[in-house]
Design a protein around this motif. Structure first.
Motif, PDB file in Angstrom:
ATOM      1  N   VAL A   1      -7.495   3.442   4.514  1.00  0.00           N
ATOM      2  CA  VAL A   1      -8.533   2.038   3.939  1.00  0.00           C
ATOM      3  C   VAL A   1      -7.700   0.812   3.409  1.00  0.00           C
ATOM      4  CG1 VAL A   1     -10.474   0.796   3.285  1.00  0.00           C
ATOM      5  CG2 VAL A   1     -10.642   2.860   5.280  1.00  0.00           C
ATOM      6  N   ILE A   2      -7.336   2.055   2.391  1.00  0.00           N
ATOM      7  CA  ILE A   2      -6.936   1.041   1.207  1.00  0.00           C
ATOM      8  C   ILE A   2      -5.385   1.012   1.195  1.00  0.00           C
ATOM      9  CG2 ILE A   2      -6.927   1.333  -1.089  1.00  0.00           C
ATOM     10  CD1 ILE A   2      -9.811   0.971  -1.070  1.00  0.00           C
ATOM     11  N   MET A   3      -4.837   0.009   1.720  1.00  0.00           N
ATOM     12  CA  MET A   3      -3.701  -0.564   1.391  1.00  0.00           C
ATOM     13  C   MET A   3      -3.932  -1.672   0.833  1.00  0.00           C
ATOM     14  SD  MET A   3      -2.489   0.787   6.136  1.00  0.00           S
ATOM     15  CE  MET A   3      -4.246  -0.489   6.300  1.00  0.00           C
ATOM     16  N   PRO A   4      -2.028  -1.853   0.395  1.00  0.00           N
ATOM     17  CA  PRO A   4      -1.275  -2.962  -0.020  1.00  0.00           C
ATOM     18  C   PRO A   4      -1.270  -3.748   0.809  1.00  0.00           C
ATOM     19  CG  PRO A   4       0.020  -1.915   0.640  1.00  0.00           C
ATOM     20  CD  PRO A   4      -1.053  -0.568   0.375  1.00  0.00           C
ATOM     21  N   GLU A   5      -1.473  -6.131   0.763  1.00  0.00           N
ATOM     22  CA  GLU A   5      -1.301  -7.006   1.734  1.00  0.00           C
ATOM     23  C   GLU A   5      -2.749  -6.805   2.464  1.00  0.00           C
ATOM     24  OE1 GLU A   5       2.142  -7.433   2.609  1.00  0.00           O
ATOM     25  OE2 GLU A   5       2.954  -6.785   1.032  1.00  0.00           O
ATOM     26  N   MET A   6      -2.355  -5.583   3.329  1.00  0.00           N
ATOM     27  CA  MET A   6      -3.950  -6.427   3.997  1.00  0.00           C
ATOM     28  C   MET A   6      -4.084  -4.671   4.339  1.00  0.00           C
ATOM     29  SD  MET A   6      -3.676  -6.887   8.057  1.00  0.00           S
ATOM     30  CE  MET A   6      -3.713  -8.628   8.195  1.00  0.00           C
ATOM     31  N   ASN A   7      -6.070  -4.659   3.805  1.00  0.00           N
ATOM     32  CA  ASN A   7      -6.528  -3.759   4.065  1.00  0.00           C
ATOM     33  C   ASN A   7      -7.162  -3.696   5.582  1.00  0.00           C
ATOM     34  OD1 ASN A   7      -9.151  -4.241   4.530  1.00  0.00           O
ATOM     35  ND2 ASN A   7      -9.604  -4.744   2.504  1.00  0.00           N
ATOM     36  N   GLY A   8      -7.443  -2.050   5.782  1.00  0.00           N
ATOM     37  CA  GLY A   8      -7.622  -1.381   7.332  1.00  0.00           C
ATOM     38  C   GLY A   8      -9.196  -2.338   7.317  1.00  0.00           C
TER      39      GLY A   8
ATOM     40  N   VAL B   1       2.497   8.814  19.842  1.00  0.00           N
ATOM     41  CA  VAL B   1       2.507   8.036  18.739  1.00  0.00           C
ATOM     42  C   VAL B   1       3.013   6.927  18.036  1.00  0.00           C
ATOM     43  CG1 VAL B   1       1.455   9.130  15.795  1.00  0.00           C
ATOM     44  CG2 VAL B   1       0.910  10.578  18.203  1.00  0.00           C
ATOM     45  N   PHE B   2       2.652   5.876  17.545  1.00  0.00           N
ATOM     46  CA  PHE B   2       3.163   5.270  17.013  1.00  0.00           C
ATOM     47  C   PHE B   2       3.057   4.637  15.439  1.00  0.00           C
ATOM     48  CE2 PHE B   2       3.063   3.876  21.180  1.00  0.00           C
ATOM     49  CZ  PHE B   2       4.423   3.410  21.849  1.00  0.00           C
ATOM     50  N   SER B   3       4.028   4.078  14.119  1.00  0.00           N
ATOM     51  CA  SER B   3       3.000   4.303  13.391  1.00  0.00           C
ATOM     52  C   SER B   3       3.967   3.346  12.875  1.00  0.00           C
ATOM     53  CB  SER B   3       3.661   5.297  12.207  1.00  0.00           C
ATOM     54  OG  SER B   3       5.152   4.962  12.489  1.00  0.00           O
ATOM     55  N   ALA B   4       2.569   2.498  11.936  1.00  0.00           N
ATOM     56  CA  ALA B   4       2.971   1.577  10.572  1.00  0.00           C
ATOM     57  C   ALA B   4       3.184   1.941   9.871  1.00  0.00           C
ATOM     58  CB  ALA B   4       1.987  -0.120  11.231  1.00  0.00           C
ATOM     59  N   GLU B   5       3.371   1.048   8.205  1.00  0.00           N
ATOM     60  CA  GLU B   5       3.400   1.380   7.290  1.00  0.00           C
ATOM     61  C   GLU B   5       2.676   0.163   6.733  1.00  0.00           C
ATOM     62  OE1 GLU B   5       6.351   1.998   4.973  1.00  0.00           O
ATOM     63  OE2 GLU B   5       7.335   3.556   6.069  1.00  0.00           O
ATOM     64  N   ASN B   6       1.820  -0.677   6.334  1.00  0.00           N
ATOM     65  CA  ASN B   6       0.675  -1.924   6.030  1.00  0.00           C
ATOM     66  C   ASN B   6       0.858  -2.647   7.765  1.00  0.00           C
ATOM     67  OD1 ASN B   6       2.807  -4.029   6.636  1.00  0.00           O
ATOM     68  ND2 ASN B   6       4.407  -3.213   5.217  1.00  0.00           N
ATOM     69  N   GLY B   7      -0.440  -3.228   7.494  1.00  0.00           N
ATOM     70  CA  GLY B   7      -0.806  -3.995   8.439  1.00  0.00           C
ATOM     71  C   GLY B   7      -0.039  -4.728   9.135  1.00  0.00           C
ATOM     72  N   LEU B   8       0.351  -5.624   8.229  1.00  0.00           N
ATOM     73  CA  LEU B   8       1.111  -6.761   8.986  1.00  0.00           C
ATOM     74  C   LEU B   8       2.229  -5.902  10.601  1.00  0.00           C
ATOM     75  CD1 LEU B   8       2.354  -8.945   6.021  1.00  0.00           C
ATOM     76  CD2 LEU B   8       0.501  -9.577   8.030  1.00  0.00           C
ATOM     77  N   GLN B   9       3.043  -4.765   9.793  1.00  0.00           N
ATOM     78  CA  GLN B   9       3.723  -4.245  10.824  1.00  0.00           C
ATOM     79  C   GLN B   9       3.039  -3.907  11.800  1.00  0.00           C
ATOM     80  OE1 GLN B   9       5.603  -0.519   9.603  1.00  0.00           O
ATOM     81  NE2 GLN B   9       7.128  -2.009   8.224  1.00  0.00           N
ATOM     82  N   ALA B  10       1.808  -2.944  11.456  1.00  0.00           N
ATOM     83  CA  ALA B  10       1.246  -2.577  12.592  1.00  0.00           C
ATOM     84  C   ALA B  10       0.547  -3.978  13.698  1.00  0.00           C
ATOM     85  CB  ALA B  10      -0.650  -2.020  12.503  1.00  0.00           C
TER      86      ALA B  10
END
Lengths: 747, 151
Positions: free
Chosen positions: A682-689, A657-666
């Motif tokens: 789905v609902i995330m700040p800046e970039m949603n799911g 398992v890898f993890s990220a707190e937002n879309g850019l990090q992902a």
């Protein structure tokens, strides 16, 4: 003269001809008779003079030689003339010589007997002729004759002329009768044509002129006139038709107006009223025409409506009538309703009387819509509030139940502690169910919609519903066999029906009946507006009970979350969940209730027409086997606690398992690592799911994607793969659901 | 006798004869008789007019020459009657007499008394022979006789 004037033309002509003939002949005959009478008279005179001369001459020798016998013999020749009354012969000394019919001799002459002389006296003629021998007068002969013959002759002449006159008049009468028909027959035929034209409407044009005289000209003039009249009639009929059409059109326009239109005179008496106003007030035009407008707008002294017209008439200020004002109006059944009234002045009528036109807008529906809007706004506000709270709670409950599960596994050796962990887990689970209901009300819960026929669902659940309602309540189905399909989540639908049936059961004391009806309904714009829906086809589900019913205040609040009439027994979420569900399905819910009579809920669902491909419909996996794996998974969530939980659960199953707190990090992680599956909120700040998913799909098409959310958000529906949306993992999810989803994706 | 002349027309020849005579402008009445019986005629003849001519009276004898110019010969005596009648045929003068039976002997006009009225006979043959034309009105009053055949 009057009699003559009233005679027919034919008789007039005959009379004129006959009278003219009579006049001319009478004058002619009179002249002729006069001339002839004179002529006869002259002839008679000449004859008598001649006779006198001859006989006188015949006696000349007798007178010369005083031979009376011979003289008498000569005079006796006069006897042959019957008209001779007597004759006297005188000698040269004027002494009487001899006489014929001497007895009658009584004439005394005062006249000169020496010269020729004659005289007509009454019916007699006197002639004296002197008798000469050479140049010597030898005597005179006096002849006295009757003129009776002459008069008889004249009388015969008169009789002859009168007879001839009568015969000629008769002939002229017959001829005039024939001739006058030449004049009258064309006129009579014209009269016939004119009568046919006017009375029988036989438009016999092009009459034939019999003669080329005045009657011929008259016939031609009639032809012209007939054709002109026919043309004018045609034009007039067209104009009347056009006028009627225009009038009909205006009437149609007026009668098809939504607003009521009323015209009044200056005394406020109604002149006309259109269809909308008839419906609005409940009066027919016949009933209300001529009545005072106060019957419709009673007004009150306080509001000053009573004298609004009088005010205007006095002040001429438009502010009293020109602009619309909201007033109370009265229907025929004496019920009141709100109305917007605008009045303007019409041009004066033909009698120079003032007229007014009133436009009436029924505000009842508008008020209802406003109420509907107000309620909707309230529900929206409540939804947002509960939704926000529930979302946060969901995340927290996810952490609580997740860690409780981990604790259970870690505390295998300490049964007592396991019990605690299980209690935590169960409480968390209950909490999750509660938040799901809240989310359902706030229309933010994810749904698993599909095409269904409501009838199928109802029949499927019939047994369960009967059991729930118990035997004291009779369940009656009245289902439309050709019901259109709907697009909705069948399990949520079942929940809604069940909830409403339970509510009904609670409302019915003792025995009762619950009727469930389905039917198709096509809503027009107006109906749809009232229901706060778009116009179109709808499936209507009615649930009617014979329970205690509700008062208005209760009815106002029944859809509010946590409002319950059952006290501690109810959660107050059943109907709000139903409300959220129906609204979420694009429909609406209405409630009709009368205290002590019962309640009816009417649910509208839009007809489903889209042909949705079913190949993406996932198969529900019921097997729990083989849920382990060793693939690499990237977990993305703005909630660190959830990342931790997911990572812990997946690691436990063998996944890397890898993890990220937002879309850019992902995305940065994806660049470095070889990832098989992306698990993203789905609902995330800046970039949603969805945005992240589409970027990943574009860049790394081989990576499987699993989205998870507590919301159903359609904003990106057309931008993303519908499969992703359908395969959404509804938060809060349990580990079983998570593992199943992941395994299905990875194969 | 004078009245009688109105009803008798003298033959043209006789007039021409008188024209050749010196006294042709006169209507001559020749009388064979005593003058004393003809006083009244003489009185009348001084101013009398017959056939538009003044009247002349002439007493004749048996001499034939004395009979020239006569238009009328009044014969009172019968002793020269035949001579006179003969001359009368030549000279064409009117013969008048007042003896009964003279008309039959050849005198043209012979006066007679008929019921106290003067009547007369006319020998129409003699008149025609000598060329005299007698008015029928006169004939109506006269007794017409014819000449007796000469013995």
């Amino acid at each position: 003269m009057k009699l003559f004037r009233n005679l027919s033309l034919r008789n007039k002509i005959t009379a004129i001809i006959v009278s003219t003939v009579l006049l001319v002949l009478t004058i002619g005959f009179s002249i002729n008779l006069y001339t002839e009478a004179n002529s006869i008279k002259e002839r008679m005179l000449a004859e008598k003079i001649l006779t006198t001369k001859i006989v006188g001459n015949y006696t000349v020798a007798d007178l010369t030689f005083s031979n009376k016998e011979s003289a008498l013999e000569a005079l006796s020749y006069l006897k042959r003339d019957e008209s001779v009354i007597n004759a006297h012969l005188y000698d040269a000394q004027n002494n009487h010589f001899v006489s014929l019919y001497q007895n009658n001799h009584s004439h005394k002459f005062e006249l000169d007997i020496n010269n020729s002389w004659y005289e007509f006296e009454k019916e007699e003629l006197h002639v004296i002729e002197p008798i000469y021998l050479d140049d010597t007068r030898m005597g005179s002969l006096y002849l006295h004759a009757s003129t009776t013959d002459y008069l008889k002759n004249v009388q015969n002449r008169i009789k002859y002329f009168v007879g001839l006159l009568i015969a000629l008049i008769f002939v002229s009468f017959m001829v005039a009768g024939k001739l006058s028909s030449i004049v009258t027959s064309p006129i009579l035929s014209l009269a016939n044509a004119a009568r046919n034209f006017t009375r029988d409407k036989k438009y016999q044009l092009n009459l034939k002129a019999q003669y080329e005289d005045e009657t011929g000209r008259l016939v031609n003039a009639f032809n012209d006139m007939f054709s002109q009249i026919t043309n004018r009639e045609k034009e007039r009929d067209q104009a009347i038709k056009q006028l009627k059409d225009n009038e009909e059109n205006l009437k149609l326009i007026l009668n098809n107006m939504v607003d009521g239109v009323i015209t009044t005179d200056e005394d406020g008496l109604i002149i006309t009223i259109n269809k909308a106003a008839e419906i609005m007030f409940g009066y027919s035009a016949e009933e209300i025409t001529g009545k005072s407008i106060k019957k419709l707008i009673p007004g009150t002294r306080e509001s000053g409506e009573e004298n609004y017209l009088e005010h205007y008439l006095k002040t001429k200020q438009l502010r009293f009538i020109g602009i619309g004002r909201e007033i109370e109006a009265k229907r025929k059944n004496q019920s009141s309703f709100s109305m917007r009234l605008s009045i303007s002045e019409l041009p004066q009528d033909a009698k120079n009387k003032r007229r007014f036109i009133a436009s009436c807008q029924d505000l009842t529906q508008l008020k209802l819509q406003e109420e509907q809007l107000r309620r909707t706004q309230k529900m929206d506000a409540l939804g947002k509030l509960t939704g926000g709270i529930a979302h946060d709670y969901n995340n927290m409950l996810g952490v609580i139940t997740g860690y409780a599960e981990l604790l259970e596994e870690e505390l295998e050796t300490q049964p007592k502690l396991i019990q605690y962990a299980q209690a935590i887990h169960q409480a968390g689970h209950r909490g999750a169910k509660l938040t799901r209901k809240l989310l359902s009300f706030s229309k933010q819960s994810a749904s698993e919609s599909e095409q269904i026929i409501l009838n199928d669902l109802l029949l499927e659940e019939q047994h369960m519903l009967e059991k729930t309602l118990t035997v004291r309540i009779k369940l009656v189905f009245d289902l439309d066999e050709n019901l259109w399909p709907v697009w909705l989540d069948s399990s949520d639908m079942t929940d809604v029906i069940l909830n409403m049936c339970i509510n009904a059961m609670h409302a019915i004391e003792g025995n009762g009946q619950l009727t469930i009806t389905t039917q198709n309904e096509t809503l027009n714009t107006l109906d749809a507006q009232l229901l706060n829906l778009a116009a179109g086809d709808y499936i209507v589900l009615s649930i009617t009970d014979t329970g205690c019913g509700m008062d208005t205040q209760t009815r106002e609040k029944i859809f509010d979350p946590f409002f319950s009439t059952k006290g501690s027994e109810g959660t107050g979420l059943g109907l709000s969940q139903a409300y959220g569900f129906v609204k979420n399905s694009g429909g609406d819910i209405n409630v009709y209730s009368e205290p002590k009579h019962g309640t009816r809920f009417v649910l509208y669902f839009p007809r489903y027409t889209k042909k949705e491909s079913n190949d993406e419909q996932h198969k529900k996996t019921t097997s729990t086997e083989g849920l382990n794996g060793n693939e690499t998974i990237l977990v993305v969530d703005d909630e660190p606690a959830l990342i931790e939980l997911s990572s812990a659960l997946l690691t436990q199953q063998g996944y890397q398992v890898f993890s990220a707190e937002n879309g850019l990090q992902a995305l940065m992680v994806l660049e470095k690592e070889n990832i098989d599956l992306l698990l993203s909120d789905v609902i995330m700040p800046e970039m949603n799911g969805y945005e992240l998913a589409s970027a990943v799909q574009e860049k790394y098409p081989h990576i499987k994607i699993q989205l998870a959310s507590g919301f159903t958000d359609d904003r990106y529906a057309d931008k993303i793969d519908s499969a992703l949306q359908k395969n959404l993992l509804r938060k809060p999810f349990n580990s079983q659901e998570l593992f199943q989803k992941i395994r299905e994706l990875l194969g | 006798m004078v009245k009688m002349t109105h009803f008798i027309n003298w033959p043209e020849k006789s007039v021409e004869q008188t024209k050749n005579n010196s006294n042709d402008s006169l209507f001559t009445i020749c009388i064979d008789g005593a003058q004393k019986y003809f006083n009244s005629l003489e009185d009348w003849a001084t101013s009398g007019v017959i056939k538009k001519k003044p009247v002349a009276l002439k007493y004749v004898t048996s001499k034939i020459s004395s009979l020239n110019n006569c238009n009328i010969l009044y014969i009172t005596k019968n002793h020269n009657l035949d001579t006179y009648l003969k001359v009368a045929n030549e000279k064409q003068f009117l013969t008048i007499s007042d003896n009964p039976g003279n008309a039959k002997r050849g005198v043209i006009v012979n006066f007679s008394n008929v019921r106290e009225k003067i009547g007369f006979e006319i020998n129409l043959d003699a008149a025609h022979r000598q060329g005299f034309k007698i008015n029928p009105r006169l004939l109506k009053l006269a007794k017409i006789v014819s000449s007796e055949a000469k013995k």
